[in-house]
Design a protein around this motif. Structure first.
Motif, short mmCIF file in Angstrom:
data_model
loop_
_atom_site.label_atom_id
_atom_site.label_comp_id
_atom_site.label_asym_id
_atom_site.label_seq_id
_atom_site.Cartn_x
_atom_site.Cartn_y
_atom_site.Cartn_z
N UNK A 141 1.63 -38.36 3.87
CA UNK A 141 1.81 -36.91 3.82
C UNK A 141 2.95 -36.52 2.90
N UNK A 142 3.96 -37.41 2.77
CA UNK A 142 5.06 -37.13 1.86
C UNK A 142 4.58 -37.10 0.41
N UNK A 143 3.57 -37.92 0.11
CA UNK A 143 3.01 -37.90 -1.25
C UNK A 143 2.37 -36.56 -1.52
N UNK A 144 1.64 -36.03 -0.54
CA UNK A 144 1.02 -34.72 -0.71
C UNK A 144 2.05 -33.62 -0.91
N UNK A 145 3.13 -33.68 -0.13
CA UNK A 145 4.19 -32.67 -0.26
C UNK A 145 4.85 -32.77 -1.63
N UNK A 146 5.17 -34.01 -2.05
CA UNK A 146 5.82 -34.21 -3.35
C UNK A 146 4.89 -33.78 -4.49
N UNK A 147 3.60 -34.04 -4.33
CA UNK A 147 2.64 -33.61 -5.36
C UNK A 147 2.62 -32.08 -5.46
N UNK A 148 2.66 -31.41 -4.33
CA UNK A 148 2.72 -29.95 -4.34
C UNK A 148 3.97 -29.43 -5.02
N UNK A 149 5.11 -30.11 -4.78
CA UNK A 149 6.36 -29.70 -5.43
C UNK A 149 6.28 -29.88 -6.94
N UNK A 150 5.66 -30.97 -7.40
CA UNK A 150 5.49 -31.19 -8.83
C UNK A 150 4.61 -30.10 -9.43
N UNK A 151 3.54 -29.79 -8.76
CA UNK A 151 2.64 -28.76 -9.28
C UNK A 151 3.34 -27.40 -9.36
N UNK A 152 4.13 -27.09 -8.32
CA UNK A 152 4.85 -25.81 -8.34
C UNK A 152 5.88 -25.77 -9.46
N UNK A 153 6.62 -26.88 -9.63
CA UNK A 153 7.62 -26.93 -10.70
C UNK A 153 6.96 -26.86 -12.07
N UNK A 154 5.83 -27.52 -12.23
CA UNK A 154 5.10 -27.48 -13.49
C UNK A 154 4.61 -26.07 -13.80
N UNK A 155 4.19 -25.35 -12.76
CA UNK A 155 3.77 -23.96 -12.95
C UNK A 155 4.94 -23.09 -13.38
N UNK A 156 6.13 -23.36 -12.82
CA UNK A 156 7.31 -22.59 -13.22
C UNK A 156 7.66 -22.85 -14.70
N UNK A 157 7.55 -24.10 -15.12
CA UNK A 157 7.82 -24.42 -16.53
C UNK A 157 6.82 -23.71 -17.43
N UNK A 158 5.55 -23.73 -17.05
CA UNK A 158 4.52 -23.06 -17.84
C UNK A 158 4.78 -21.56 -17.94
N UNK A 159 5.17 -20.97 -16.79
CA UNK A 159 5.43 -19.53 -16.79
C UNK A 159 6.64 -19.19 -17.66
N UNK A 160 7.68 -20.02 -17.58
CA UNK A 160 8.87 -19.77 -18.40
C UNK A 160 8.56 -19.93 -19.88
N UNK A 161 7.78 -20.93 -20.22
CA UNK A 161 7.40 -21.13 -21.63
C UNK A 161 6.55 -19.97 -22.14
N UNK A 162 5.64 -19.50 -21.29
CA UNK A 162 4.80 -18.35 -21.67
C UNK A 162 5.66 -17.11 -21.89
N UNK A 163 6.66 -16.90 -21.04
CA UNK A 163 7.54 -15.74 -21.19
C UNK A 163 8.30 -15.79 -22.50
N UNK A 164 8.73 -17.00 -22.89
CA UNK A 164 9.44 -17.14 -24.16
C UNK A 164 8.50 -16.81 -25.33
N UNK A 165 7.27 -17.30 -25.26
CA UNK A 165 6.31 -17.01 -26.32
C UNK A 165 6.01 -15.53 -26.43
N UNK A 166 5.88 -14.86 -25.29
CA UNK A 166 5.62 -13.42 -25.31
C UNK A 166 6.80 -12.66 -25.89
N UNK A 167 8.02 -13.11 -25.57
CA UNK A 167 9.21 -12.44 -26.12
C UNK A 167 9.24 -12.60 -27.64
N UNK A 168 8.98 -13.81 -28.12
CA UNK A 168 9.00 -14.05 -29.56
C UNK A 168 7.92 -13.23 -30.28
#
Length: 335
Positions: A141-168
Motif C-alpha cells: 500500500x505504501x507503493x500505491x501512496x508513493x505512486x500517487x505522490x509522484x503523480x501529484x508532484x509531476x502534475x504540479x511540475x507540468x502546471x508550473x511549466x505550462x504557466x511559464x509558457x503562457x506567460x512568455x
C-alpha cells in the motif's frame, strides 16, 4: 475465630471443599475431552531488512522491532485483511479472528503467526493468505501512496511549466531572466567601449556605442518590471521539481520495502498438527479447579454463617416464650 475453629469448620464441611473443585474440574475436563479435535499451524515471518535496514525506512530506531510487531499484529486483525483472507480461503472473518494469534520471538523482529481450527485443511491456506495479505497491507500500500505522490508532484511540475509558457506567450518574450542578464552584461561592455573611444577621440565610435547603450537600457527598462512575476513562476516550478524529486525517492524506497517484504522470501509455513488434548486439559482444568476451590471456600463460609445465625435465634425464641402455670396453682387461685 482462630485457626483451630477454621480447621474444625473445614473438616465438618469437607464435602463442599472437595466436591465443588472436583465437579468443576470434571466438567472442564469433559468439555475439553469431548470437544472436536483442533489443529494448529505456525507461520514464521523474518524480514530483518524491513526493520532498521537499507529498505526499512518505515521502522527505524531503538523501538523499530516492537513497532513492526505491533503494526503487523494490527494488520492481521484489521477488517480489511480478515475480509481478504476470508475471500481467499472461504473461512469466515469471525472464525479467523478467534483462531489467529501473533507472538514476537524474543526482542527480535521475527514473528510467529499461529492459527488453530477444527479443519486441518484450512490451516496452511489461512496462514499463507494471512501473512501475504498483512505484508501487502503494510508495504504494498505504501507503493500505491508513493505512486500517487509522484503523480501529484509531476502534475504540479507540468502546471508550473505550462504557466511559464503562457506567460512568455502573453509577453512575447522567452526566458526574460536570461535575456536581462545577457543585456546587462552587454550594457556594461558597451560603456567600457564608450569610455575607451572617448579616450582616443573616436567620435564616430562613441556615437555608435551611445546608440547601443540606449537600446540596451531600453530593453532592460522593458524587462525589469516583468521579471518578478516570471521569477515567481520559476520558483513555483523549482519547488514542484524538488517535490517531484523527493516523491520519486519515496517511491523508490517504498518499492524497495515491498520487495524486501516479498512473502516468498520472508515467510515460512509449518505443517498443521493436532493440538494436544493433555496440554489443553492442563491449561483449562487447573484454572477451573482453582476457581472451584475458591468457590467452595466461599460456600463453606456462607453455610457456616447461616448455621450460626439459626443457632443464635433458637435460644432467643425460647427465652421470650411465657412459662405455663401448673394446674394445681390455677385451682388454688380460684375463689
Amino acid at each position: 475465630m482462630e485457626i483451630v475453629d477454621y480447621l474444625r469448620v473445614a473438616r465438618r464441611r469437607l464435602w463442599v471443599l472437595v466436591g465443588v473443585p472436583v465437579l468443576a474440574t470434571g466438567a472442564a475436563a469433559a468439555i475439553v475431552l469431548l470437544a472436536p479435535q483442533q489443529f494448529s499451524g505456525t507461520a514464521y515471518v523474518a524480514a530483518p531488512a524491513l526493520v532498521g535496514g537499507t529498505a526499512g525506512t518505515q521502522y527505524t530506531g531503538t523501538q523499530a522491532a516492537n513497532q513492526f510487531v505491533a503494526a503487523f499484529g494490527a494488520a492481521v486483525t484489521s477488517p480489511r485483511v480478515l475480509a481478504d483472507v476470508g475471500a481467499d480461503t472461504g473461512v469466515p472473518p469471525e472464525r479467523l479472528r478467534d483462531g489467529l494469534a501473533i507472538s514476537q520471538v524474543g526482542a527480535s523482529s521475527q514473528l510467529e503467526v499461529t492459527y488453530t481450527a477444527g479443519d486441518r485443511a484450512t490451516v496452511a491456506p489461512v496462514l499463507t493468505a494471512t501473512t501475504t495479505r498483512a505484508l501487502a497491507f503494510l508495504f504494498s500500500s505504501q507503493v500505491g501512496i508513493a505512486t500517487g505522490e509522484v503523480e501529484a508532484a509531476n502534475a504540479d511540475v507540468t502546471a508550473a511549466t505550462r504557466a511559464i509558457g503562457e506567460w512568455e506567450k502573453a509577453n512575447k518574450v522567452s526566458q526574460p531572466d536570461r535575456i536581462y542578464q545577457a543585456t546587462l552584461g552587454e550594457l556594461t561592455s558597451l560603456r567600457q567601449q564608450q569610455l575607451s573611444m572617448q579616450a582616443v577621440g573616436n567620435g564616430r565610435g562613441v556615437d555608435a556605442a551611445t546608440t547601443a547603450i540606449t537600446a540596451a537600457q531600453k530593453k532592460l527598462d522593458e524587462l525589469g518590471p516583468k521579471l518578478p512575476d516570471y521569477q515567481a513562476l520559476l520558483a513555483q516550478r523549482d519547488a514542484a521539481t524538488n517535490a517531484l524529486s523527493q516523491a520519486r525517492e519515496g517511491l523508490q524506497a517504498a518499492r524497495a520495502q515491498a520487495q524486501a517484504a516479498d512473502p516468498k522470501q520472508v515467510t515460512s509455513i509449518g505443517e498443521a498438527h493436532e493440538v494436544s488434548r493433555l496440554a489443553e486439559l492442563v491449561r483449562t482444568a487447573l484454572p477451573v479447579g482453582g476457581a472451584g476451590l475458591l468457590l467452595g471456600v466461599l460456600l463453606v463460609g456462607v453455610l457456616e454463617l447461616l448455621s450460626r445465625g439459626r443457632a443464635a435465634t433458637r435460644p432467643a425464641a425460647a427465652s421470650t416464650a411465657a412459662p405455663a402455670l401448673p394446674a394445681e396453682t390455677v385451682t388454688a387461685a380460684r375463689p
